[in-house]
Scaffold this motif. Structure first.
Motif: not given
Length: 317
Positions: A22-29, A58-64, A66-68
């Motif tokens: 799970n990604a931590l908040d604010g770490q997208e960049a 490396v795969a990005i989930s469907s719910h994450y 739009d954030t990344l």
């Protein structure tokens, strides 16, 4: 031309490691930068341990997603299907990222994941770390050959990778459905070899289709064949896992078609044809499931640079 992640269409390996994060908040960049560097890191290890045949996804989930990558979303990227079924229930995962590492050496997998972890540890929390292995000559823990309908040769790329003519932005990417399926091995082993073969639809030893079975249309093979005939084409990368208490498989289904897995899964659950469902599911349950998209290397690198000059419009505006 988009460069796909090599782990999508790679041939089978002996060992697999799976990191759910799970990604931590604010770490997208920061994550966009780090994830774009992972393929280079793993390529260096692959060259150093060339005999291990190391690959990764490396795969990005469907719910994450739009954030990344908020500027554009793969068409119809949706969560793991939550079909209501009398035969089966699925427990879903909320992991944002899936990183799969496969090779013919368990120690190389360990080295690779250690380096991956060091690169991203300050931006994520680990949800789970799973391990799979090749069983005998590519069999499930049921004793039967795994995924007999899997595409071979060049067809693997056509089935798994998004075509540039369909989606130039996401060309070379793949829709991925990941799940951990648990086998009720105690009750499975109580069945005779003939009963097991009727459930699977093919023989355990030689893989030949079971002849003249009254139950064939409810077999695992028949349900998968019908789904495939209806256009549900999947490239599967499955590996057994086992502890003293739990046995089953880690299953990854890649497709160029966002809806292929839903059609495949609906057929197995008996939602498409009343009374017809995959009888293998009577001996299984899923305790972990999620849907992802595997972007191309080209997309990940462009996102890290903020360079989208090759898309139809400037997606950062």
């Amino acid at each position: 031309m988009a460069r796909e992640q090599l782990g999508i269409c790679a041939e089978a390996n002996l060992h697999g490691s799976y990191l759910l994060c799970n990604a931590l908040d604010g770490q997208e960049a920061a994550l966009r930068q780090k994830l774009s560097r992972l393929p280079q890191l793993l390529n260096r290890l692959s060259e150093h341990f060339s005999e291990a045949m190391l690959t990764a996804v490396v795969a990005i989930s469907s719910h994450y997603w739009d954030t990344l990558y908020p500027w554009q979303r793969p068409a119809d990227l949706q969560a793991f299907p939550e079909f209501a079924s009398d035969h089966f229930a699925v427990s879903h995962s909320t992991a944002d990222l899936l990183i799969q590492v496969r090779s013919d050496r368990a120690d190389v997998n360990h080295i690779a994941l250690q380096q991956v972890y060091q690169l991203i540890v300050s931006h994520v929390e680990i949800v789970d770390h799973l391990f799979g292995f090749r069983y005998l000559d590519g069999r499930q823990l049921t004793g039967f050959v795994d995924a007999p309908l899997n595409p071979r040769g060049q067809l693997r790329r056509k089935v798994a990778l998004v075509d540039a003519a369909i989606s130039p932005v996401f060309a070379g990417g793949s829709y991925l459905h990941f799940y951990r399926i648990l086998l009720d091995q105690q009750h499975w082993l109580m069945l005779s070899a003939e009963q097991q073969a009727e459930i699977m639809g093919y023989q355990k030893v030689d893989g030949k289709v079971v002849p003249n079975s009254d139950y064939y249309e409810n077999s695992h093979l028949a349900c998968c064949q019908v789904a495939q005939e209806q256009g549900a084409l999947l490239l599967q990368q499955n590996m057994p896992f086992a502890t003293l208490q739990l046995q089953g498989a880690l299953q990854l289904s890649f497709s160029a078609d966002s809806q292929a897995f839903s059609r495949h899964w609906g057929q197995r659950l008996g939602l498409n044809t009343p009374g017809i469902y995959d009888r293998l599911l009577d001996f299984c349950r899923i305790d972990l499931a999620a849907a992802f998209f595997v972007p191309s290397l080209s997309y990940m690198e462009a996102a890290a640079r903020g360079d989208f000059s090759n898309t139809a419009s400037n997606l950062f505006e």
